[in-house]
Design a protein around this motif. Structure first.
Motif, mmCIF file in Angstrom:
data_model
loop_
_atom_site.group_PDB
_atom_site.id
_atom_site.type_symbol
_atom_site.label_atom_id
_atom_site.label_comp_id
_atom_site.label_asym_id
_atom_site.label_seq_id
_atom_site.Cartn_x
_atom_site.Cartn_y
_atom_site.Cartn_z
ATOM 1 N N ASP A 40 0.843 -1.190 0.000
ATOM 2 C CA ASP A 40 0.000 0.000 0.000
ATOM 3 C C ASP A 40 0.885 1.249 0.000
ATOM 4 O O ASP A 40 2.107 1.155 -0.120
ATOM 5 N N ALA A 41 0.295 2.401 0.155
ATOM 6 C CA ALA A 41 1.036 3.654 0.076
ATOM 7 C C ALA A 41 2.098 3.782 1.163
ATOM 8 O O ALA A 41 3.069 4.524 1.006
ATOM 9 N N LEU A 42 1.925 3.051 2.269
ATOM 10 C CA LEU A 42 2.887 3.102 3.374
ATOM 11 C C LEU A 42 3.916 1.981 3.290
ATOM 12 O O LEU A 42 4.786 1.863 4.151
ATOM 13 N N GLY A 43 3.778 1.123 2.279
ATOM 14 C CA GLY A 43 4.707 0.008 2.131
ATOM 15 C C GLY A 43 4.283 -1.253 2.844
ATOM 16 O O GLY A 43 5.017 -2.244 2.854
ATOM 17 N N ASN A 44 3.111 -1.240 3.429
ATOM 18 C CA ASN A 44 2.609 -2.446 4.088
ATOM 19 C C ASN A 44 1.969 -3.374 3.058
ATOM 20 O O ASN A 44 1.432 -2.922 2.048
ATOM 21 N N GLY A 45 2.028 -4.654 3.346
ATOM 22 C CA GLY A 45 1.449 -5.630 2.431
ATOM 23 C C GLY A 45 -0.064 -5.673 2.539
ATOM 24 O O GLY A 45 -0.632 -5.449 3.611
ATOM 25 N N ARG A 46 -0.693 -5.962 1.426
ATOM 26 C CA ARG A 46 -2.146 -6.178 1.421
ATOM 27 C C ARG A 46 -2.466 -7.123 0.275
ATOM 28 O O ARG A 46 -1.712 -7.231 -0.705
#
Ligand code: SF4
Length: 78
Positions: A40-46
């Motif tokens: 995502d925009a923060l670099g977290n996986g989804r």
């Protein structure tokens, strides 16, 4: 990795969910299974799309879930 059956008669589809509270943005899931995960925009996986995973990708799904250092990936069959 958490694996759970959603019903007694699996349809063959698998579902994946990333716990946003646990995810720390290592992006191992994205590197190991880019067909299933995105950052995502923060670099977290989804999960991509609605989280439904084709049976042909279950191996990659399990690999990514097993390599998540935060145990943030939940996999369900059916
Ligand atoms: S590997 Fe786990 S902690 Fe890292 S981005 Fe993917 S879900 Fe988040």
């Amino acid at each position: 990795m958490t694996v759970a059956r959603r019903n007694p008669a699996p349809s063959g589809a698998w579902h994946v969910r990333v716990d946003r509270a646990r995810c720390q943005g290592h992006a191992r899931c994205v590197a190991l299974a880019p067909e299933i995960f995105e950052a995502d925009a923060l670099g977290n996986g989804r999960a991509i799309g609605d989280g439904v995973v084709a049976p042909a990708l279950v191996g990659k799904l399990r690999l990514a879930a097993a390599n998540c250092p935060e145990h943030a990936i939940t996999v369900a069959e059916g």
